[in-house]
Motif scaffolding. Structure first.
Motif, PDB file in Angstrom:
ATOM      1  N   THR B  11      -9.402   8.712 -29.482  1.00 44.50           N
ATOM      2  CA  THR B  11      -8.077   9.187 -29.042  1.00 44.50           C
ATOM      3  C   THR B  11      -8.212   9.993 -27.755  1.00 44.50           C
ATOM      4  O   THR B  11      -7.427   9.819 -26.814  1.00 44.50           O
ATOM      5  CB  THR B  11      -7.433  10.071 -30.139  1.00 44.50           C
ATOM      6  OG1 THR B  11      -7.348   9.306 -31.335  1.00 44.50           O
ATOM      7  CG2 THR B  11      -6.051  10.538 -29.749  1.00 44.50           C
ATOM      8  N   LEU B  14      -8.995   7.615 -24.885  1.00 46.83           N
ATOM      9  CA  LEU B  14      -7.800   6.832 -24.542  1.00 46.83           C
ATOM     10  C   LEU B  14      -6.821   7.683 -23.735  1.00 46.83           C
ATOM     11  O   LEU B  14      -6.227   7.219 -22.748  1.00 46.83           O
ATOM     12  CB  LEU B  14      -7.133   6.317 -25.822  1.00 46.83           C
ATOM     13  CG  LEU B  14      -5.903   5.441 -25.628  1.00 46.83           C
ATOM     14  CD1 LEU B  14      -6.293   4.107 -25.016  1.00 46.83           C
ATOM     15  CD2 LEU B  14      -5.181   5.201 -26.944  1.00 46.83           C
ATOM     16  N   THR B  15      -6.663   8.948 -24.153  1.00 43.82           N
ATOM     17  CA  THR B  15      -5.749   9.854 -23.438  1.00 43.82           C
ATOM     18  C   THR B  15      -6.202  10.043 -21.985  1.00 43.82           C
ATOM     19  O   THR B  15      -5.397   9.945 -21.059  1.00 43.82           O
ATOM     20  CB  THR B  15      -5.712  11.224 -24.155  1.00 43.82           C
ATOM     21  OG1 THR B  15      -5.299  11.020 -25.493  1.00 43.82           O
ATOM     22  CG2 THR B  15      -4.755  12.181 -23.477  1.00 43.82           C
ATOM     23  N   LEU B  18      -5.758   6.701 -20.034  1.00 42.44           N
ATOM     24  CA  LEU B  18      -4.336   6.420 -19.770  1.00 42.44           C
ATOM     25  C   LEU B  18      -3.786   7.352 -18.687  1.00 42.44           C
ATOM     26  O   LEU B  18      -3.070   6.904 -17.784  1.00 42.44           O
ATOM     27  CB  LEU B  18      -3.534   6.618 -21.051  1.00 42.44           C
ATOM     28  CG  LEU B  18      -3.027   5.359 -21.761  1.00 42.44           C
ATOM     29  CD1 LEU B  18      -2.314   5.739 -23.039  1.00 42.44           C
ATOM     30  CD2 LEU B  18      -2.116   4.541 -20.868  1.00 42.44           C
ATOM     31  N   ALA B  19      -4.140   8.640 -18.782  1.00 39.93           N
ATOM     32  CA  ALA B  19      -3.665   9.600 -17.780  1.00 39.93           C
ATOM     33  C   ALA B  19      -4.185   9.217 -16.405  1.00 39.93           C
ATOM     34  O   ALA B  19      -3.455   9.260 -15.406  1.00 39.93           O
ATOM     35  CB  ALA B  19      -4.126  11.012 -18.148  1.00 39.93           C
ATOM     36  N   LEU B  22      -2.261   6.101 -15.204  1.00 33.45           N
ATOM     37  CA  LEU B  22      -0.895   6.439 -14.768  1.00 33.45           C
ATOM     38  C   LEU B  22      -0.918   7.157 -13.418  1.00 33.45           C
ATOM     39  O   LEU B  22      -0.092   6.897 -12.540  1.00 33.45           O
ATOM     40  CB  LEU B  22      -0.197   7.306 -15.821  1.00 33.45           C
ATOM     41  CG  LEU B  22       0.138   6.611 -17.143  1.00 33.45           C
ATOM     42  CD1 LEU B  22       0.570   7.632 -18.188  1.00 33.45           C
ATOM     43  CD2 LEU B  22       1.245   5.589 -16.931  1.00 33.45           C
ATOM     44  N   LEU B  23      -1.892   8.064 -13.258  1.00 31.81           N
ATOM     45  CA  LEU B  23      -2.011   8.789 -11.990  1.00 31.81           C
ATOM     46  C   LEU B  23      -2.372   7.823 -10.861  1.00 31.81           C
ATOM     47  O   LEU B  23      -1.825   7.903  -9.754  1.00 31.81           O
ATOM     48  CB  LEU B  23      -3.083   9.878 -12.135  1.00 31.81           C
ATOM     49  CG  LEU B  23      -3.151  10.951 -11.060  1.00 31.81           C
ATOM     50  CD1 LEU B  23      -1.826  11.663 -10.904  1.00 31.81           C
ATOM     51  CD2 LEU B  23      -4.235  11.976 -11.406  1.00 31.81           C
ATOM     52  N   GLY B 278      -7.115  15.328 -11.371  1.00 26.23           N
ATOM     53  CA  GLY B 278      -6.278  14.869 -12.492  1.00 26.23           C
ATOM     54  C   GLY B 278      -7.143  14.493 -13.682  1.00 26.23           C
ATOM     55  O   GLY B 278      -6.809  14.782 -14.834  1.00 26.23           O
ATOM     56  N   ALA B 282      -6.936  16.195 -17.361  1.00 23.98           N
ATOM     57  CA  ALA B 282      -6.718  15.402 -18.580  1.00 23.98           C
ATOM     58  C   ALA B 282      -7.894  15.557 -19.532  1.00 23.98           C
ATOM     59  O   ALA B 282      -7.709  15.636 -20.759  1.00 23.98           O
ATOM     60  CB  ALA B 282      -6.520  13.933 -18.217  1.00 23.98           C
TER      61      ALA B 282
END
Lengths: 279, 305
Positions: B11, B14-15, B18-19, B22-23, B278, B282
């Motif tokens: 998890t 993945l976070t 994904l962050a 997206l960035l 970033g 994260a």
């Protein structure tokens, strides 16, 4: 079947105890006064007047003037437009993206709901100000970029909220009951979730988003460096920073600070009232 | 590794991924790129694009970027320190910000507990002030401190202190002010004390606590377990807020950390540095959340292995 009017009246009745609190009324009064003041002073406070520079409160300038002789009262109220527009736009973007995606994910459940949750977790793992700075770095320091960045990064939270409400309605059986009574899926979604069970948490989230835009805009304009709203256009942040080190009156120094503080406290009071009504 | 531990680690990974994705998407949807900033001749453009890893579609670039991350390659700075490795550029600032942030987080938790112990109503006014944004509190504190000290210097009450005037002088007082602001401003302390208060009330009214009280048994062990876990979880929830305040406080108080570097990178459109910072943000959040989940899995017997 409940009509939209009935649903809104139910919300009104649930919110009544929270609205009756003096703190909430004062907060709404302050926000209303700020909105009226921003219309009254739109585009005002830009004229330089060297003769009136750093003047104290008077009948012509009730909150005094800055070190360039501009009226602080007019500029403080006119500064509302620097953040109110982007705040409304950010809320609109967050709802426009979050409601449909959250509804689709919540309706289908399973993997789609998990994806919505994962995206919300990923966006909230980085502070909103970081997203805005990143967007400003490549897309330019603009009010529209600020609104878009905050709106887009808040959309997963909106979606996650809708997913959670749909899951709860499904678990309670109210969703299936609405469909069994002949309600179309769209009507069940809109009346049951968007303006139904999720309406108050969504309104609370929207209020917090407005406060967030105000803080981010004020921070960017205070810090400067080409990422905030530059002078002479007024913004809560650049009004506070502009007279730093100049011998202006204490009223002119305190007025923008207190206006920003009261606005944030008022928005927090409204959000808390919505949260209490929801609980 | 147990099933639960695997779930927590995946998890977190993945976070972070994904962050970062997206960035990356946010940064690459803008018109223009780093090569445009250098205004090269058309002949030099392909070589520069290759050197900066800008050739190919956005999807290909994202995959290449994630591949580079897996090998620990964060790319090359194009604005803050052109040509320098981003990893070496951000390592120092990230470490100093992490130290500052950790001290502030401990202070937040301690102050939140104190507020609950000393009755929340007495600190209501302080709570209201702590709701103010970090830049505003920094402005008020720095401005009023400087004014008061200068007033005393002019009145010959004291000589000019070594740290005067804030925030221009690199002094431990400036760091202490930064830690206090990080711990309290932007609702950090107010929300933390609300969380502690709620957790304490929930614990106090829990059926197993009432049952233990009825049996006249000590609840100290239960309280340590329950409130210890609640404290770890609330600390993990505060991490993104703390990172947001770090951005502001370091910039306003002129502290050379990761927050100040983020502003500089944003102003200079240094995309690789922004992406790396970033990633660090994260990772910090995901790590804190994973630690809290791990603590819950270890302490709460209902969750199993």
């Amino acid at each position: 079947m409940n009509t939209l009017f009935d649903t809104l009246m139910e919300h009104h009745a649930a919110l009544r105890p929270a609205w009756r609190r003096p703190g909430t009324r004062l907060a709404l009064l302050w926000i209303g006064g700020l909105a009226l003041g921003s219309f009254a002073f739109m585009g005002a406070g830009l004229d330089l007047d060297a003769a009136a520079a750093s003047a104290g409160p008077s009948s012509t300038h009730p909150w005094g003037t800055d070190h360039l002789g501009r009226d602080v009262l007019a500029r403080t109220f006119a500064a509302t437009s620097a953040w109110a527009g982007p705040a409304v736009a950010a809320v609109a973007v967050a709802l426009a993206l979050g409601l449909p995606t959250g509804s689709a994910a919540g309706w289908s459940g399973g993997l789609a709901a998990n994806v919505a949750h994962a995206v919300a977790r990923a966006t909230s793992s980085v502070p909103p100000l970081f997203w805005v700075l990143a967007a400003s770095a490549t897309h330019g320091a603009d009010r529209a970029v600020l609104a878009f960045a905050v709106g887009v990064t808040a959309a997963p939270s909106v979606a996650e909220l809708v997913v959670a409400h749909l899951a709860r309605q499904r678990a309670e059986g109210s969703l299936d009951a609405a469909l069994a009574h002949g309600l179309s899926p769209w009507a069940a979604l809109i009346y049951g979730t968007w303006v139904g069970s999720a309406a108050r948490p969504l309104a609370q989230l929207a209020t917090r988003l407005v406060a967030q835009v105000l803080v981010i805009e004020a921070t960017l304009s205070y810090v400067g460096g080409g990422l905030g709203l530059p002078q002479p256009a007024p913004s809560p942040g650049n009004l506070i920073a502009f007279d730093w080190g100049y011998p202006v009156s204490w009223v002119a120094t305190a007025a923008p600070i207190l206006t920003l503080a009261f606005t944030l406290v008022a928005l927090d009071a409204v959000a808390n009232a919505l949260a209490d009504a929801h609980d | 590794m147990s099933k639960r531990a695997t779930g927590i680690v995946s998890t977190a990974l993945l976070t972070v991924l994904l962050a970062q994705g997206l960035l990356f998407a946010l940064l690459t949807t803008a018109p223009g790129d780093a090569v445009d900033l250098m205004s090269p001749s058309s002949a030099a453009r392909p070589a520069l694009e290759e050197a900066l890893g800008l050739q190919g579609s956005a999807g290909q670039r994202l995959l290449r970027h994630l591949g580079n991350l897996a090998t620990g390659d964060l790319g090359m700075s194009v604005g803050v320190a052109p040509g320098r490795s981003v990893g070496s550029l951000i390592a120092g600032p990230v470490a100093s910000s992490a130290a500052l942030g950790l001290v502030a987080l401990f202070l937040t938790i301690a102050a939140a507990w104190l507020a609950v112990v000393f009755d929340g109503r007495r600190v209501a006014a302080v709570r209201l002030v702590a709701l103010l944004p970090a830049f505003l509190l920094a402005h008020i504190l720095v401005g009023s401190t400087n004014a008061a000290v200068w007033w005393g210097v002019q009145a010959d009450w004291w000589s000019r202190p070594a740290w005067f005037a804030l925030p221009d002088v690199d002094h431990s007082l400036r760091d202490a002010l930064a830690i206090a602001l990080l711990a309290a401003a932007s609702g950090m302390w107010a929300e933390a004390s609300d969380d502690v208060s709620t957790a304490w009330q929930t614990f106090g009214s829990a059926p197993f606590v009432e049952a233990a009280r009825a049996r006249r048994e000590s609840i100290r062990g239960m309280a340590i377990h329950h409130m210890g876990l609640a404290t770890i979880e609330l600390a993990a929830r505060r991490v993104p807020w703390l990172l947001g305040s770090l951005l502001v406080v370091e910039r306003v108080l002129l502290i050379p950390g990761a927050g100040a570097l983020t502003w500089k990178a944003a102003e200079l459109r240094d995309v690789p540095v922004v992406l790396a910072l970033g990633l660090a943000a994260a990772t910090a959040t995901a790590l804190a959340t994973a630690l809290a989940s791990g603590a819950r899995a270890a302490i709460d017997p209902r969750l199993g292995p």
